[in-house]
Design a protein around this motif. Structure first.
Motif, PDB file in Angstrom:
ATOM      1  N   LYS B 301       6.736   2.858   6.464  1.00  0.00           N
ATOM      2  CA  LYS B 301       5.350   2.439   6.381  1.00  0.00           C
ATOM      3  C   LYS B 301       4.154   3.452   6.017  1.00  0.00           C
ATOM      4  O   LYS B 301       3.339   3.416   4.997  1.00  0.00           O
ATOM      5  CB  LYS B 301       4.813   1.375   7.271  1.00  0.00           C
ATOM      6  N   ALA B 302       4.633   4.734   6.578  1.00  0.00           N
ATOM      7  CA  ALA B 302       3.520   5.649   6.641  1.00  0.00           C
ATOM      8  C   ALA B 302       3.779   6.373   5.071  1.00  0.00           C
ATOM      9  O   ALA B 302       2.783   6.736   4.431  1.00  0.00           O
ATOM     10  CB  ALA B 302       3.741   6.768   7.550  1.00  0.00           C
ATOM     11  N   LEU B 303       5.102   6.375   4.762  1.00  0.00           N
ATOM     12  CA  LEU B 303       5.337   7.083   3.462  1.00  0.00           C
ATOM     13  C   LEU B 303       4.810   5.931   2.411  1.00  0.00           C
ATOM     14  O   LEU B 303       3.948   6.745   1.473  1.00  0.00           O
ATOM     15  CB  LEU B 303       7.054   6.977   3.005  1.00  0.00           C
ATOM     16  N   LEU B 304       4.798   4.858   2.459  1.00  0.00           N
ATOM     17  CA  LEU B 304       3.947   3.820   1.496  1.00  0.00           C
ATOM     18  C   LEU B 304       2.608   4.044   1.638  1.00  0.00           C
ATOM     19  O   LEU B 304       1.796   3.939   0.583  1.00  0.00           O
ATOM     20  CB  LEU B 304       4.571   2.556   1.829  1.00  0.00           C
ATOM     21  N   ALA B 305       2.149   4.216   2.721  1.00  0.00           N
ATOM     22  CA  ALA B 305       0.793   4.430   2.988  1.00  0.00           C
ATOM     23  C   ALA B 305       0.191   5.660   2.300  1.00  0.00           C
ATOM     24  O   ALA B 305      -0.727   5.682   1.447  1.00  0.00           O
ATOM     25  CB  ALA B 305       0.219   4.345   4.334  1.00  0.00           C
ATOM     26  N   PHE B 306       0.867   6.690   2.341  1.00  0.00           N
ATOM     27  CA  PHE B 306       0.534   7.759   1.748  1.00  0.00           C
ATOM     28  C   PHE B 306       0.552   7.898   0.319  1.00  0.00           C
ATOM     29  O   PHE B 306      -0.032   8.409  -0.343  1.00  0.00           O
ATOM     30  CB  PHE B 306       0.982   9.149   2.491  1.00  0.00           C
ATOM     31  N   SER B 307       1.603   7.245  -0.208  1.00  0.00           N
ATOM     32  CA  SER B 307       1.899   7.056  -1.617  1.00  0.00           C
ATOM     33  C   SER B 307       0.527   5.984  -1.984  1.00  0.00           C
ATOM     34  O   SER B 307       0.212   6.359  -3.200  1.00  0.00           O
ATOM     35  CB  SER B 307       3.185   6.282  -1.930  1.00  0.00           C
ATOM     36  N   THR B 308       0.201   5.099  -1.390  1.00  0.00           N
ATOM     37  CA  THR B 308      -0.883   4.213  -1.757  1.00  0.00           C
ATOM     38  C   THR B 308      -1.999   5.164  -2.090  1.00  0.00           C
ATOM     39  O   THR B 308      -2.657   5.269  -2.870  1.00  0.00           O
ATOM     40  CB  THR B 308      -1.016   2.910  -0.763  1.00  0.00           C
ATOM     41  N   VAL B 309      -2.476   5.962  -0.876  1.00  0.00           N
ATOM     42  CA  VAL B 309      -3.535   6.869  -0.878  1.00  0.00           C
ATOM     43  C   VAL B 309      -3.418   7.696  -2.413  1.00  0.00           C
ATOM     44  O   VAL B 309      -4.562   7.892  -3.111  1.00  0.00           O
ATOM     45  CB  VAL B 309      -3.326   7.784   0.313  1.00  0.00           C
ATOM     46  N   SER B 310      -2.121   8.004  -2.555  1.00  0.00           N
ATOM     47  CA  SER B 310      -1.830   8.955  -3.760  1.00  0.00           C
ATOM     48  C   SER B 310      -2.231   8.294  -5.043  1.00  0.00           C
ATOM     49  O   SER B 310      -2.973   8.733  -6.189  1.00  0.00           O
ATOM     50  CB  SER B 310      -0.537   9.612  -3.929  1.00  0.00           C
TER      51      SER B 310
END
Lengths: 117, 953
Positions: B301-310
């Motif tokens: 989920k952290a990976l997806l969260a930072f990808s969302t930030v990106s």
């Protein structure tokens, strides 16, 4: 006349404020009473002073009247300030009976204790 | 109002109405709660879709309900292409999430609460996108912060959830505050708070000198909400929320609110250098940084969260470019990101649900165990990577195309290179998601035995993935909504053509570089990861926590230095501030020449003045002797009453003298329990200091009064004098003002007085139940008592006086409308008459004869006054309009009957009840303190004594 009323207002305000700044409940209540006298008279005086011109309409034709509006406002103010004084008296009485002290300031030590919590 | 605008209101309201249901049906189980959440959402969505054809044609649906038009406050909504796109996303994904959450949450979670929060959030979000009034928009904006706080912290037992929720609320809430400022500035420049007006005023706003502050404040709101650098850190911490929340709020909707706002304000704020450099640059930094961090995150989920930030950075950057083509790309990417990212979050949730871990390093090889999830996750991740035939590719190509011809400070390479780098990193982490989770050998150490989830869990992501492929292969499907939304964003009439093959363009080369580079980066992931872990990095949460601790420390220091529990200090600060402000105002004004002559001073008045001054000075100097001070206060009050008589205020004199009496009685009663002396504890310095403050205040007030009394002003009082008789039917103007002209004020005042009475009664009861009761019991008050408690003479006199006093009260009451008197004074006079009985004959004797409770009196007083006032409505006139007539009954003189008199009766009863209740409460305490109750009124009853004596003989 105006000077007398103004100086009386000033004296009562000064006395009221001085007593308000005392450290026990009873003088503070007295101070508040004194201050409310001053405020009531001040409000009253904002209608300008007049003698023998009561705002009771005359049956006999034209007459001049003093300003009735400040009087109406002050009338309720007197009654309300009594109510507030009574509440304050009751609260200070309660505080004294609960804590056995009529000091109005919280001790710094108590405060520090609260802050530590 | 037309049907369509009514429907728009209904759409805005439906989620909030629906939110009530799951919350109260908390025990009904997951199926019921989910159904009741889906129903209002579905209805709203269907209603919304009925508007779709018209909006796609370019129409704007509007609905307005004015509230305070003078202040620009109105509940106005409008629906254009952009609003329609977002509203469809919010409601559509809302439905999918409702389904998904039904299967994701366990039966032990309070599901009803969850769905209520979800609908609240949905309503708030919907409100943002269809609000026309920006003040209304702000309200919804804050509501999303609040409801997302509840959703992130939904699992209350998890500390990460609570901390994450708090952090999200702090960051987005602070941004929201900044945005309020910006919006107010914007509304001020545009001269109205409706978006439709503001969007027309773009040129004026950009030319205004307030443009920069407004821009920065609004962007602060948008950047915090959309997790842009340097505010990006809250989003990963919000991942402690249940996965349906992450999928809904943190990929599809809430984080897009900032992007939405920038899109909404695009025609107004964009097109300047400031816009390009702030928005474009922040977006670019966020895109690259987010993608870089995402690559090294092990939590799915952290990976997806930072990808969302990106990806949010990407959207921000596109809007920052300020060109129409970039705006089209942004709108298109909003749709695409929604589909693949929500699907990915749901996939992550499924994996977490089935394997009980989200740690990528503990996963791998799941393609054999969860083939369906593998398919869904892979399609969505490939779309995120921007691989052809999936929708992510299309909008990424458009982004690269735009980036390829954007100059940054005259430099041709900065933006294209960084954009390619962002895309490259994006490919890397997307491929990592696929290969490290699904590919590779099957492991034997999963925390749980993984298998594909039930239909309910995979249905929603599967649907999204179908959209990913459909749009990816046939992009023209999305052309309609993209056209409508992009036209709404830019305010221009656009006709973009979405297609897969644009020919050999720079964007294609950049894409190829990104895919190949991303694959290489993934191959090197293991050594890079080791280096990343070793490298020092700022930890956002630690910085945030330190910052918050510093702010808390600072506010604590300020609070404790000013707010230290000493009332005398607050009062001193307050008085000094008042005097200074008054002096400042006085300096600014200047003083005109006096217009009134002073009145002469008769000798008797001079004597009164001297008495008052002497008494005041004595109170101050002798206040340590409390009884003496009380007597002096009485003198002051009586002198003032006399002054009122002299200065044409008979009503005031009557009131003052009766109030004075009850006040002194009250204070005497209280003093019975308080120390009789005030200890001398103030230092000389303190006395001087207080004295200076007091003299300054007194001089200020006295001077002001003196200046005031010497000058004429125009007043509204002549109106009252002229209309008192014709309009109010009374010749006592003061009383007519009280019961008629300003009746509403009086009504409020008697209510306050009644409340004060009840408050004192309640306080008395609280006291008698607490530790004070013990102290009262154990204190010996006997030395204060008179030996002869109920003196015979006094008992007899007060009983004789009672009917007379009541008669006086009645008389004062009845004449009040025409002569000095009225309800207030009559109430006080009767109260004094009753108090005399308490004092003379004792508490118990009087209490025995009391027929009506004092609370009842207060209640009836307020009710009678209220009903009298409301009676005016029956005749179609405003509240408290009085009417009167003259009655002539032969034996007595002609007299007047006025409704005002009934109102005055209410005043009378309330005053009587309140005063009596106050003193009664104090006497109750006295009885509690051990005062014995006499059964007979008199200690010595002559009648019975004689009889007894006779019999004895």
């Amino acid at each position: 006349m105006e000077l007398l009323v103004a100086s009386a207002i000033g004296a009562m305000t000064a006395g009221g404020v001085y007593l308000l700044l005392r450290l026990r409940t009873f003088p503070v209540i007295l101070g508040l009473a004194l201050l409310s006298y001053a405020v009531n008279v001040f409000l009253f005086s904002s209608g300008r002073l007049a003698i023998d011109m009561s705002p009771i309409l005359s049956k006999y034709g034209e007459a001049s009247y003093t300003d009735p509006l400040p009087q109406a406002l002050v009338l309720t103010a007197i009654v309300i300030s009594f109510g507030m004084t009574a509440v304050l008296v009751m609260i200070s009485l309660g505080a004294y009976l609960e804590a056995d002290s009529d000091e109005i300031d919280i001790d710094q030590a108590d405060l520090d204790e609260d802050a530590a919590k | 109002m037309s049907t369509s605008s009514n429907l728009l209101f209904l759409i805005a309201l439906l989620p909030f109405l629906g939110a009530l249901v799951p919350g109260v049906m908390i025990r009904a189980g997951r199926n019921v709660a989910a159904t009741f959440t889906a129903v209002p959402t579905a209805i709203a969505l269907i209603l919304l879709l009925t508007f779709a054809p018209a909006v796609m044609r370019g129409e704007v649906i509007q609905a307005e309900l004015n509230w305070l038009p003078q202040l620009g406050l109105s509940a106005s909504f409008f629906l254009d292409g952009l609003g329609l796109l977002f509203a469809c996303m919010i409601l559509g994904v809302g439905l999918l999430i409702t389904l998904y959450a039904r299967f994701y949450l366990s039966g032990e979670d309070p599901v009803g609460q969850f769905y209520t929060y979800l609908l609240l959030f949905q309503g708030a979000m919907l409100g943002i996108v269809i609000s026309d009034n920006i003040l209304l928009l702000l309200v919804f904006w804050e509501l999303t912060s609040l409801s997302s706080f509840l959703l992130i912290g939904y699992w209350k037992h998890l500390p990460e959830g609570r901390q994450g929720a708090r952090m999200a609320l702090t960051v987005t809430g602070a941004g929201g505050l900044a945005m309020i400022g910006g919006m107010l500035i914007l509304g001020n420049i545009a001269g109205g708070y409706n978006l439709t007006d503001i969007l027309q005023a773009g040129d004026a706003i950009r030319a205004s000198e307030w443009y920069m502050p407004a821009l920065i404040l609004i962007l602060l709101g948008a950047f915090t909400k959309s997790a842009q650098f340097p505010f990006h850190f809250w989003l990963p911490h919000a991942m402690a929320a249940p996965t349906p929340v992450s999928a809904y709020l943190h990929s599809a909707t809430m984080v897009k609110a900032g992007v939405f706002l920038m899109a909404r304000m695009w025609p107004v704020l964009s097109g300047t250098d400031a816009w390009f450099y702030i928005v474009g640059t922040i977006g670019l930094i966020t895109m690259v940084l987010g993608a870089l961090i995402a690559l090294f995150k092990d939590d799915l989920k952290a990976l997806l969260a930072f990808s969302t930030v990106s990806h949010l950075g990407l959207l921000t950057m596109l809007l920052g470019f300020g060109t129409e083509a970039a705006a089209v790309a942004a709108v298109f990417h909003i749709i695409n990101h929604l589909t693949f990212k929500a699907a990915l979050f749901m996939t992550a949730g499924i994996i977490d649900h089935e394997t009980h871990t989200r740690d990528i390093k503990r996963l791998g090889g799941l393609r054999h165990l969860m083939p369906l999830t593998f398919f869904i996750g892979t399609v969505a991740a490939l779309s995120m990577a921007g691989i052809p035939l999936f929708n992510g590719f299309l909008s990424k190509e458009m982004m690269l195309e735009e980036a390829s011809h954007t100059y940054w400070a005259g430099n041709h390479y900065v933006v294209p290179v960084l954009a390619t780098l962002g895309a490259l990193l994006s490919v890397a982490y997307s491929l990592r998601f696929i290969s490290h989770v699904f590919l590779g050998p099957v492991r034997n150490d999963y925390p749980a035995k993984p298998h594909d989830p039930p239909f309910g869990l995979w249905a929603a992501p599967a649907l999204l993935v179908i959209l990913v492929i459909l749009i990816g292969v046939m992009p023209f499907l999305a052309e309609g909504i993209v056209t409508a939304a992009a036209s709404a964003v830019t305010g221009a009439d656009l006709h973009p053509h979405l297609k897969i093959w644009h020919g050999v363009t720079p964007a294609l080369y950049m894409s190829i570089i990104a895919v190949i580079g991303g694959a290489i980066l993934l191959a090197l992931h293991a050594p890079l990861d080791k280096a990343w872990i070793k490298a020092p990095r700022p930890e956002a949460k630690a910085i945030f926590d330190r910052l918050i601790a510093a702010i808390v420390g600072l506010t604590q220091r300020i609070t404790y230095s000013t707010h230290n529990g000493a009332i005398s200090r607050y009062l001193a600060i307050f008085t000094i501030a008042s005097v200074l402000l008054g002096a400042l105002a006085f300096m600014g004004g200047g003083l005109s020449a006096p217009t009134r002559d002073m009145l002469p001073v008769p000798a008797v008045i001079a004597v009164g003045w001297i008495m008052l001054i002497v008494a005041t000075v004595s109170v101050v100097t002798m206040h340590h002797h409390r009884f003496r001070a009380l007597v002096l206060i009485g003198i002051i009050g009586l002198t003032i009453s006399a002054g009122f008589v002299y200065m044409s205020a008979p009503d005031l004199a009557l009131t003052q003298i009766s109030v004075e009496t009850v006040t002194i009685m009250l204070l005497l009663l209280a003093l019975h329990f308080l120390p009789k002396e005030t200890p001398k504890e103030s230092s000389v310095g303190r006395k001087m200091h207080d004295g200076i403050i007091a003299v300054a205040a007194g001089a200020g007030v006295g001077g002001l009064a003196f200046a005031f009394m010497q000058r004429d002003i125009s007043t509204i009082s002549s109106y009252h004098v002229e209309n008192s008789y014709e309009g109010g039917g009374g010749t006592n103007v003061v009383n007519v003002i009280l019961v008629d002209f300003r009746g509403y004020d009086t009504y409020g005042e008697i209510i306050v007085l009644g409340i004060a009475g009840l408050l004192i009664y309640a306080l008395m009861h609280a006291l008698l139940d607490g530790p004070a009761a013990r102290r009262l019991r154990n204190t010996d008050y006997s030395q204060d008592r008179s030996k002869d408690r109920h003196p015979l003479m006094m008992v007899v006199v007060t009983r004789v006086l009672m009917p007379i006093a009541l008669m006086v009260g009645l008389y004062i009451f009845l004449r009040g409308h025409n002569q000095p008197g009225g309800g207030f004074v009559a109430g006080l006079v009767v109260a004094i008459a009753l108090l005399m009985q308490y004092m003379a004959s004792g508490f118990a004797w009087t209490q025995d004869r009391q027929r009506i409770e004092y609370h009842t009196l207060i209640g009836f007083g307020v009710i009678i006054a209220g009903i009298t006032g409301a009676g005016a409505w029956v005749f179609g006139v405003p509240f408290l309009t009085s009417s009167y007539t003259y009655v002539h009954l032969p034996p007595i003189e002609e007299f007047e009957l006025a409704t005002a008199m009934l109102f005055d009766l209410g005043v009378f009863l309330t005053v009587l009840g309140a005063v009596m209740l106050m003193l009664y409460s104090l006497s109750r305490i006295a009885r509690f303190a051990g005062e014995t109750v006499n059964v007979e009124a008199m200690d010595y009853d002559p009648a019975s004594r004689v009889d007894d004596g006779t019999e004895e003989r």
